[in-house]
Structure formats: structure tokens, C-alpha cells
Design an enzyme around this catalytic site. Sequence first.
Site: not given
Ligand code: FCB
Length: 500
Positions: A197, A395
Site C-alpha cells: 500500500e 487483503e
Molecule cells: C490496510 C493495511 C493493513 C490493515 C488493514 C485494515 O490498509 O494494509 O495493515 O491495517 O488496512
Amino acid sequence: MTAAREDHTSTTLLTEAPAVHAPAAGAETEADAALAFPPKFIWGAGTAAYQIEGGASDDGRGASIWDTFSRTPGRVHNGDTGDRAVDHYHRYEQDVALMAQLGLRAYRFSVAWPRIQPDGRGPANQHGLDYYRRLVDCLLDHDVEPWLTLYHWDLPQALQDAGGWPRRDTAERFADYAALVYEALHDRVRIWTTMNEPWCSAFLGYGSGRLAPGVQDPHQAVRAAHHLMLGHGRAIAALRAIDAGNQLGITLDFNPAMPASGDPADVEMATRVDGLRNRIFLDAILRGAYPADVLRDLERVTDLSHLRDGDQAVIGMPIDLLGVNYYNRALVAAGPAAAGAAPMLEFPGAETAVFVPQENRPRTARDWPVDPDGLYDLLLRLHREYPPVPLAVTENGAAFNDYADPEGQVHDPDRISFLDGHFRAAQRAIAAGVDLRGYFVWSLLDNFEWEEGYSKRFGLIYVDYPTQQRVLKDSAHWYRQVIARNGLDGHPAPAPALGG
Ligand code: FCB
């Protein structure tokens, strides 16, 4: 400029494109078969070093910007820090056993840069490398494939003191660090991700200052974004030079922007926000060039003298895998923002964008709207509009207000519903032709949720922080069944209530 793309996929996990509509082993009805995932689909869960490890000063670990930030009063909810977190540094064997119990095929984790180079430069701290070697070996012993991320936000504080990501040299430091970790682990880790990210690191770290290092300066944010990209490209080149046999990629976070109305001003603003949020990194990596409209917006706030000839070719070199982090979409209108409202520091060049609340959607405890169709649309967009590259959802998940009941159980039907909806969206995308190889739930364990401290629980596994006891939530038991059957049953879980 569009970078020539090569296919680096070789003999590993990612070689096989998913077979569309493949029936799951054990699928009993037509409806079940329709909800099957491709054979060998990579079901996983993720974490990040600072969020779980603790052991903040063990074995020569240096300080990172998150140590500094979390110890600064007022930065993190409740003054929480990652000093102890969920003590994974000492409990990794127990946690890997839990992964095996869930049947996870892969585990996405990050390496803490300050464990490897306490000051961000120089030779490796062998204790740090040994720790990750032990973790990886333990994963392999349990048949859990390690997916290693080199940078999940914990820049050594010494490098921030020297200028941080806004300084070009940090990209070179990152490539050196990446090579040290790769030298030590390339023989046993096959999937490598450079950054997690970069938008958050650049624009929340140096733009709005909501995340570490907490700087509010659009000039620095824009430079940081480029140097994160440059660090990614330099690291890919360094790693490939050492061993080209592994799969190398990056994880981007996407927040697709939808116009709040058909009004051309809203449509234009949504395009600009999408550019500054998504296309800036995506195009640089997959098309080898920053989009012209994004550069125009950035030039409104800063000169672009930090961009050098040749940089874009480094950034745009081929990758083997793109990690997709998805939580929700944004509904965007054109400003001016309400009188007195703070400018959107996260979007230099489009500060008057207004984010419209999406009141018709359920929300999580993080107050994020629940929008599985957004995942489907995003995956289709990546598939249709960009050069082909294998994708994995690295994620996706949700925070809810979980608690252990008097019997010690944690019932989290909203999380099951959330995941069920998003898995179905992913399955539809695969059926539509998207080359999606895996799906990593965020997160394996409740953990330190950055500026929210321990107040937001994202885990499949509940952690009682005072005792560090782990309890599998209902969603973990449900996920175990999804993995075992390699798909979903024919009955969608009920949607979470409006308002989470
Ligand atoms: C993302 C992050 C991760 C976590 C999620 C909820 O932006 O990469 O570490 O905090 O959000």
C-alpha cells in the site's frame, strides 16, 4: 509509454492460471459447483510485522517510524503501541499451528526492516534474519506457503531522520535491505512482495499525517510516492539479479472512486481522485508511465523535479503478481468542501473533493461501507484495462465489535457475511475470466490497527490482549470449511445489519 511485459512465471505456485468453473472437490449440487473456486486456489490470511510481533527491542531490533509515532501522545487511540502487540515474535509456533488448524494454504506476513537493519543501512543483523528463517521453516513444516512482504510501513527511524521517503536515497536503502532479506530466504520463500500500500505510506504518512511519520506536507507526500515506487523497481531488479526463479510483485490498495451524480463536475472529480488514489501507482507499474492527468494535478501543488529520466522504466519493469487490497469504494462529489472543513490533504491537486457518505450500505466497526460489488468491478477493471498479470486479493476483511461470551466463544456473524459476500464477488470475477490466484483474509489475528490501536478487531482469531489467549472466532471455523471444500455452499450468508 507502455513497458514491454514478459512472463516471468516459472515453476511455482503461480504458474497455473485458474480453470474457470472447476467444480470443488466434494461439491454436491449444481449450485455448489457453481460456487467452487479453481483447484489449488490459494486461501490465506495476512498480518504485518508491527501489528503483531511485539518484541520491540528484542535481538537488536532498531526503532521504526511506528515506534516513534505510537509513543507520541495523541497519535494513536488510547496511547496504544506495538511494543507487545500480540506477542507473535515469541508465539509464532503456536500461531502457525493455528494456521494449520484452519487449513490455510498460505500466510502473508511482513519483515520488520528495523530487525534486519536497525539503522536502515549496513550489514544485516543476523538475529533478525534468523527469526524470519525460523518462522518460514515453521510455516513450511506445516505446509503453509510463506508470502513475504518486505515493507509494510515500518521504516527505520534513522532513515526518517535522514529525510524518509521524500528523499531519493531511501529507495536505494530499500533495495539494499530487500537484497539482504532475499539472500537469506530466497531458497525457501517463493512469493515476494516489495511494498504494501504505497498510497498509505505516501499520502497518509506525509500528506494528511494520519499515519507515521505523521507529516502534513503535500510536497513531501508526492516525492514519497515516487520514491516508494522507485524503491519497488530497484528492489525487483536486485532480487531478480540474485535469483530469477521466484515470483516477485507488489501490493496496492484500491479505493475505486464513483461519481456521486451524473453531474460532469462530480464525474471529473471522481476521475481525478481515482487517478491520485489508484492509477498513479497502477499505471506506473503496469503501463510504465504515470497518467498525464495525474501529473497535471500533482503539478498544481509541487514541481516534479524529483522525477528523473529512466525512473519510469525501473518502476515499470515486469512483475509476476499484483496484490490487490480492497476494503470499499468511495463516492466522490466536486467541492467546494463545506465551510471550515479541512482540505483533503490526502489528495494534493484535488483537495476540494468531497467524500459522500454511503448511507444505504451496512458499515463495519471501522465505519467503512460494505460493498462486495466493488471488488468484482475492480477485478474486472484490472483484467480488462491493464496488461495481463496474475492477481491475488492480498487483503480483504472487516472489523466488528467482537467479544468472548461467558462460554469463551466469539460469535461474529457479520464477518462471516462480509467474507461470504466478497468471496462470491471474487468467484464471479474468476468466472468472468479474471486470473485471480488467491485470497488473503485480513487478518489472521486481532492486532494493532495503526492509528486505531487495539480498538478495532479484524482477526479471524480473537486475542484476549491481557492474557494473549487466542480463540478461533466463528468466522475462523467457517473459513476452515470454505478452504476444505474449496468454495462456498449454495446459501449466501445474511447481510450485516445497516450500521454494522
Ligand atoms: C490496510 C493495511 C493493513 C490493515 C488493514 C485494515 O490498509 O494494509 O495493515 O491495517 O488496512
